[in-house]
Design a protein around this motif. Structure first.
Motif, short mmCIF file in Angstrom:
data_model
loop_
_atom_site.label_atom_id
_atom_site.label_comp_id
_atom_site.label_asym_id
_atom_site.label_seq_id
_atom_site.Cartn_x
_atom_site.Cartn_y
_atom_site.Cartn_z
N ALA A 26 -0.63 21.64 7.19
CA ALA A 26 0.50 21.67 6.27
C ALA A 26 1.77 21.10 6.90
CB ALA A 26 0.76 23.10 5.80
N PHE A 27 1.72 20.81 8.21
CA PHE A 27 2.92 20.39 8.93
C PHE A 27 2.88 18.93 9.38
CE2 PHE A 27 2.66 24.94 9.13
CZ PHE A 27 3.96 25.34 8.89
N VAL A 28 1.89 18.18 8.89
CA VAL A 28 1.83 16.75 9.22
C VAL A 28 1.57 15.96 7.95
CG1 VAL A 28 1.01 17.13 11.58
CG2 VAL A 28 -0.65 16.82 9.72
N LEU A 32 -2.57 12.06 9.14
CA LEU A 32 -2.87 12.66 10.45
C LEU A 32 -3.71 13.93 10.34
CD1 LEU A 32 0.60 12.25 12.19
CD2 LEU A 32 -1.49 11.00 12.72
N ARG A 33 -4.07 14.32 9.15
CA ARG A 33 -4.71 15.63 9.00
C ARG A 33 -6.09 15.72 9.62
NH1 ARG A 33 -2.30 17.34 3.00
NH2 ARG A 33 -0.16 17.53 3.79
N TYR A 37 -6.12 19.39 14.43
CA TYR A 37 -6.61 20.47 15.29
C TYR A 37 -7.08 19.96 16.65
CZ TYR A 37 -6.16 23.41 11.20
OH TYR A 37 -5.64 24.09 10.13
N ASP A 38 -6.87 18.68 16.93
CA ASP A 38 -7.21 18.14 18.24
C ASP A 38 -6.26 18.71 19.30
OD1 ASP A 38 -9.10 16.66 16.95
OD2 ASP A 38 -8.04 14.74 17.12
N ASP A 39 -6.70 18.66 20.54
CA ASP A 39 -5.90 19.20 21.64
C ASP A 39 -4.92 18.14 22.15
OD1 ASP A 39 -5.06 21.06 23.52
OD2 ASP A 39 -6.57 20.48 24.98
N CYS A 40 -3.98 17.75 21.27
CA CYS A 40 -3.01 16.73 21.63
C CYS A 40 -1.78 16.87 20.74
CB CYS A 40 -3.61 15.32 21.48
SG CYS A 40 -4.09 14.92 19.79
N SER A 41 -0.70 16.23 21.16
CA SER A 41 0.49 16.16 20.31
C SER A 41 0.28 15.06 19.27
CB SER A 41 1.74 15.89 21.14
OG SER A 41 1.63 14.65 21.82
N GLN A 48 9.56 11.48 17.38
CA GLN A 48 9.36 12.91 17.64
C GLN A 48 7.88 13.26 17.47
OE1 GLN A 48 12.30 14.56 18.73
NE2 GLN A 48 12.82 12.38 18.62
N THR A 49 7.50 14.44 17.99
CA THR A 49 6.09 14.84 17.95
C THR A 49 5.94 16.30 17.57
OG1 THR A 49 6.11 15.42 20.31
CG2 THR A 49 5.42 13.18 19.73
#
Length: 204
Positions: A26-28, A32-33, A37-41, A48-49
């Motif tokens: 809900a925040f991207v 990018l959805r 949930y990937d382990d990255c910014s 900004q990220t």
């Protein structure tokens, strides 16, 4: 995602429950959805990220680990709104400052859709903090200043914590915890991190 964050060392049950409850997608933007949930910014625009899940959990856990009850939190850098949402879901009253007005408007709409009503917003240079609402039990900074802003330190309550990544972009940055005592400030240093720089001023 939450199980991975737990395995990486985050153990605060409030933080893990909040991250499990909130839909991070809900925040991207929709594009990018698939990666949310990937382990990255992830990029959110204008350089900004959105921080990787572990960093959000780690900073939240450090903030809530203060020796006093953490009820009022100042966030510097609203960004996507995810970090503020996690803290609000943990039961904190969140006061969030964003220098980019467009980000603030989008984050506020996201929070309202999720029913998060314990967040207040200010379009302002984050280096100045929010002195009219101080003192805060905790302050969390989601961009990296080259040195710790004194104006934020003095807005901490005694026993409160300032969580801030310190260092130049592209150089060594360290997640730093400043605790205000009755007499002075105590520093602790934790994870090596990589954040976008904290910039002064405001923009629309």
């Amino acid at each position: 995602m939450v199980e991975r964050v737990r395995q990486q060392g985050v153990s605060n049950p409030k933080v893990l429950a909040a991250m499990n409850t909130l839909a991070r997608e809900a925040f991207v933007d929709e594009a990018l959805r698939m990666r949310v949930y990937d382990d990255c910014s992830l990029p959110i625009g204008q350089g900004q990220t959105l921080s990787q899940p572990y960093i959000v959990g780690r900073m939240s856990e450090l903030l809530l680990g203060a020796s006093i009850p953490v009820k009022r939190v100042l966030e510097i850098g609203t960004g996507s709104g995810y970090q503020a949402a996690v803290l609000a879901q943990c039961g904190c009253a969140v006061f969030t400052i964003e220098r980019i007005g467009a980000f603030l408007d989008v984050a506020k709409a996201r929070h309202r859709r999720l029913g998060l009503l314990n967040i207040r917003y200010l379009h302002r240079d984050g280096f100045k903090g929010w002195p009219s609402q101080a003192p805060f039990d905790g302050i969390i900074v989601t961009a990296a200043p080259p040195t710790i802003p004194d104006e934020l330190k003095v807005q901490l309550a005694v026993g409160g914590r300032l969580i801030v990544p310190v260092g130049a972009q592209g150089g060594a940055q360290r997640l730093t915890v400043i605790t205000r005592t009755e007499k002075d400030f105590r520093s602790q240093f934790f994870d090596a991190v990589s954040f976008v720089p904290m910039l002064p001023g405001e923009q629309s």
